[in-house]
Design a protein around this motif. Structure first.
Motif, PDB file in Angstrom:
ATOM      1  N   ALA A  36      69.188  -1.528  49.062  1.00  0.00           N
ATOM      2  CA  ALA A  36      68.522  -1.506  48.641  1.00  0.00           C
ATOM      3  C   ALA A  36      68.814  -0.492  47.092  1.00  0.00           C
ATOM      4  O   ALA A  36      68.437  -1.063  45.737  1.00  0.00           O
ATOM      5  N   ARG A  37      70.013   0.664  47.071  1.00  0.00           N
ATOM      6  CA  ARG A  37      70.898   0.343  46.010  1.00  0.00           C
ATOM      7  C   ARG A  37      71.971  -0.822  45.640  1.00  0.00           C
ATOM      8  O   ARG A  37      71.662  -0.520  44.501  1.00  0.00           O
ATOM      9  N   LYS A  38      71.811  -1.940  46.260  1.00  0.00           N
ATOM     10  CA  LYS A  38      73.225  -2.563  45.184  1.00  0.00           C
ATOM     11  C   LYS A  38      71.984  -3.016  45.206  1.00  0.00           C
ATOM     12  O   LYS A  38      72.212  -3.951  43.395  1.00  0.00           O
ATOM     13  N   ALA A  39      70.996  -3.770  44.946  1.00  0.00           N
ATOM     14  CA  ALA A  39      69.823  -4.615  44.487  1.00  0.00           C
ATOM     15  C   ALA A  39      69.283  -3.922  43.465  1.00  0.00           C
ATOM     16  O   ALA A  39      69.083  -4.282  41.729  1.00  0.00           O
ATOM     17  N   VAL A  40      69.383  -2.191  43.483  1.00  0.00           N
ATOM     18  CA  VAL A  40      69.077  -1.889  42.110  1.00  0.00           C
ATOM     19  C   VAL A  40      70.309  -1.421  40.932  1.00  0.00           C
ATOM     20  O   VAL A  40      69.941  -1.636  39.621  1.00  0.00           O
ATOM     21  N   ASP A  41      71.394  -1.188  41.495  1.00  0.00           N
ATOM     22  CA  ASP A  41      72.253  -1.158  40.840  1.00  0.00           C
ATOM     23  C   ASP A  41      73.774  -2.309  41.206  1.00  0.00           C
ATOM     24  O   ASP A  41      74.588  -1.512  42.280  1.00  0.00           O
ATOM     25  N   LYS A  42      73.775  -2.975  40.106  1.00  0.00           N
ATOM     26  CA  LYS A  42      74.818  -3.591  40.150  1.00  0.00           C
ATOM     27  C   LYS A  42      75.863  -3.093  40.399  1.00  0.00           C
ATOM     28  O   LYS A  42      76.965  -3.644  40.671  1.00  0.00           O
ATOM     29  N   GLU A  43      75.575  -2.787  39.335  1.00  0.00           N
ATOM     30  CA  GLU A  43      77.248  -1.909  38.716  1.00  0.00           C
ATOM     31  C   GLU A  43      77.644  -1.440  40.237  1.00  0.00           C
ATOM     32  O   GLU A  43      79.783  -1.489  39.512  1.00  0.00           O
ATOM     33  N   ASN A  44      77.463  -0.429  40.724  1.00  0.00           N
ATOM     34  CA  ASN A  44      78.643   0.180  41.911  1.00  0.00           C
ATOM     35  C   ASN A  44      78.150  -0.811  42.972  1.00  0.00           C
ATOM     36  O   ASN A  44      77.501   0.426  44.086  1.00  0.00           O
ATOM     37  N   ALA A  45      77.772  -1.604  43.239  1.00  0.00           N
ATOM     38  CA  ALA A  45      76.994  -2.631  44.181  1.00  0.00           C
ATOM     39  C   ALA A  45      78.384  -2.748  45.004  1.00  0.00           C
ATOM     40  O   ALA A  45      78.288  -2.768  46.605  1.00  0.00           O
ATOM     41  N   HIS A  46      79.454  -2.349  44.863  1.00  0.00           N
ATOM     42  CA  HIS A  46      80.760  -2.771  45.699  1.00  0.00           C
ATOM     43  C   HIS A  46      81.052  -1.095  46.570  1.00  0.00           C
ATOM     44  O   HIS A  46      82.383  -1.302  47.136  1.00  0.00           O
ATOM     45  N   GLU A  47      80.367  -0.271  46.230  1.00  0.00           N
ATOM     46  CA  GLU A  47      80.822   0.815  46.594  1.00  0.00           C
ATOM     47  C   GLU A  47      80.313   1.239  48.058  1.00  0.00           C
ATOM     48  O   GLU A  47      80.619   2.037  48.841  1.00  0.00           O
ATOM     49  N   GLY A  48      79.226   0.712  48.760  1.00  0.00           N
ATOM     50  CA  GLY A  48      78.321   0.352  49.497  1.00  0.00           C
ATOM     51  C   GLY A  48      78.910  -0.398  50.581  1.00  0.00           C
ATOM     52  O   GLY A  48      79.509  -1.528  50.050  1.00  0.00           O
ATOM     53  N   GLU A  49      79.418   0.068  51.886  1.00  0.00           N
ATOM     54  CA  GLU A  49      79.313  -0.972  52.620  1.00  0.00           C
ATOM     55  C   GLU A  49      78.307  -1.148  54.123  1.00  0.00           C
ATOM     56  O   GLU A  49      77.747   0.018  54.471  1.00  0.00           O
ATOM     57  N   ASP A  50      78.244  -2.691  54.980  1.00  0.00           N
ATOM     58  CA  ASP A  50      77.533  -2.145  56.138  1.00  0.00           C
ATOM     59  C   ASP A  50      77.846  -1.779  56.360  1.00  0.00           C
ATOM     60  O   ASP A  50      78.730  -2.025  57.202  1.00  0.00           O
ATOM     61  N   ILE A  51      77.175  -1.272  57.594  1.00  0.00           N
ATOM     62  CA  ILE A  51      77.732  -0.531  58.912  1.00  0.00           C
ATOM     63  C   ILE A  51      77.297  -1.207  60.483  1.00  0.00           C
ATOM     64  O   ILE A  51      76.315  -1.340  60.403  1.00  0.00           O
ATOM     65  N   PRO A  52      78.296  -1.558  61.010  1.00  0.00           N
ATOM     66  CA  PRO A  52      77.963  -2.593  62.303  1.00  0.00           C
ATOM     67  C   PRO A  52      77.102  -1.646  62.601  1.00  0.00           C
ATOM     68  O   PRO A  52      77.617  -0.394  63.548  1.00  0.00           O
TER      69      PRO A  52
END
Length: 380
Positions: A292-308
């Motif tokens: 949800a954060r990636k969809a809203v904040d395109k600039e910081n989309a690279h900061e979060g990684e999906d957890i297995p």
């Protein structure tokens, strides 16, 4: 006076003397000089058995369960000790002693069995609880909070075994909130406020896990009814196991080594489910927030990684089933119940402080072990 001759004795002829000697069972004739003397003491003293301490009259104990009473622990054996006839006799005397003691306490308090909850009254009839447990129940009942909590069977069994159980739950959850929040801040630092939703999700899952880590290994006073006759052998075996592998058994009840090991296995399986489920929910919510954060904040989309999700959840479940299970079993059954409680029984404030210190240290140790374990299995 013994040497003086009596007129009566001198008047007796030798033939009459021989007659009395030949008839020893014939009563002696009344003497003119005999004076009846009545002893001030009773001629017969009461037997010692009549001087025994008399307990108050006990209520009727007929419960339609035959002669077995509470001697069966639901696992198909007597008391779980697996002994011979001598052990059965000792267990039986222990059950009877518990029952008489509990009824004596009730009588002194002016209470009847009918005033107790049904499961506790049944436990009294079966000799499963002692007078100390009844006293603890009456004291806890004075508090509106504890009286309400004891409407739930799980809380009642744990509070009767340990009146500080609720305090330990609050200690564990409080320490967990503080340490987890501190760890989240250390990890996120300047992004802590921005990622507060992640922090809240992680902390809530940690609280659930901490609560179950106190709940499951806590010693209990078993008020469970007997298991169904048609239950399988595995169900019967685990029904007779204690909730804590190291807890003190009440008089009249004993646990074999196999049953105590069974307590570790049973609690471990429950903690595996709890750990896996809480981690599934926590990592699932975290991944959803990341997307949800990636969809809203395109600039910081690279900061979060999906957890297995799967590997992390199963790994956390295994950690709770092994490391957390053993640590909390030892903490509740050995350190608190067998060491601190007897030593500080009359000083609840100091006992609570010591429990808080020990549980804080255990939480810190668990955090260190989790980091090492997570790196070892490759989930962090």
């Amino acid at each position: 006076m013994a040497a003086a001759s009596s007129p009566l004795s001198s008047s007796l002829s030798s033939s009459s003397l021989g007659h009395f000697i030949s008839n020893p069972h014939r009563p002696s004739p009344p003497s003119a000089f005999s004076i009846p003397v009545r002893s001030p003491l009773p001629s017969r003293f009461p037997s010692l058995s009549s001087l025994r301490l008399r307990l108050p009259p006990l209520p009727s104990l007929s419960n339609g369960s035959g002669n077995n009473g509470g001697k069966s622990n639901g696992s198909g054996n007597q008391g779980g000790g697996g002994g011979g006839g001598g052990d059965d006799e000792d267990d039986e005397s222990g059950w009877e002693k518990n029952r008489d003691q509990a009824l004596f306490v009730l009588a002194n308090l002016g209470r009847s069995l009918d005033s107790l909850p049904l499961d506790l009254a049944e436990a009294v009839r079966d000799g499963k609880v002692t007078g100390e447990i009844i006293t603890r129940f009456v004291n806890l009942e004075k508090s509106p909070l504890f009286r309400w909590l004891m409407n739930f069977g799980g809380f009642k069994e744990r509070l009767l075994a340990d009146d500080l159980f609720l305090a330990k739950v609050l200690m564990e959850c409080g320490v967990g909130i503080f340490t987890k929040t501190a760890a989240e801040y250390q990890k996120r630092k300047e992004n802590f406020v921005k990622e507060l939703d992640f922090v809240i999700a992680d902390v809530v899952m940690a609280i659930v896990a901490d609560f179950m880590l106190v709940w499951l290994p806590a010693p209990t006073v078993s008020l469970r009814s007997s298991i169904a006759v048609g239950a399988g052998p595995i169900a019967k075996f685990f029904h007779g196991c204690p909730d804590n592998a190291f807890q003190v058994a009440l008089a009249g009840r004993s646990y074999s080594l196999v049953q105590r090991i069974g307590a570790i296995v049973r609690n471990g399986s429950k903690l595996f489910v709890v750990g896996t489920a809480s981690s599934l929910i926590g990592t699932g919510v975290t991944n959803a927030l990341i997307k949800a954060r990636k969809a809203v904040d395109k600039e910081n989309a690279h900061e979060g990684e999906d957890i297995p999700i799967i590997s992390t959840s199963v790994g956390y479940g295994v950690y709770m089933a092994v490391s957390s299970n053993l640590r909390y079993q030892i903490l509740a059954g050995v350190i608190e119940q067998r060491m601190l409680e007897p030593l500080l029984h009359n000083n609840k404030a100091l006992l609570s402080a010591m429990c808080f210190a020990v549980r804080t240290g255990n939480t810190f140790l668990g955090s260190l072990l989790w980091v090492d374990y997570a790196r070892w299995v490759g989930i962090q």
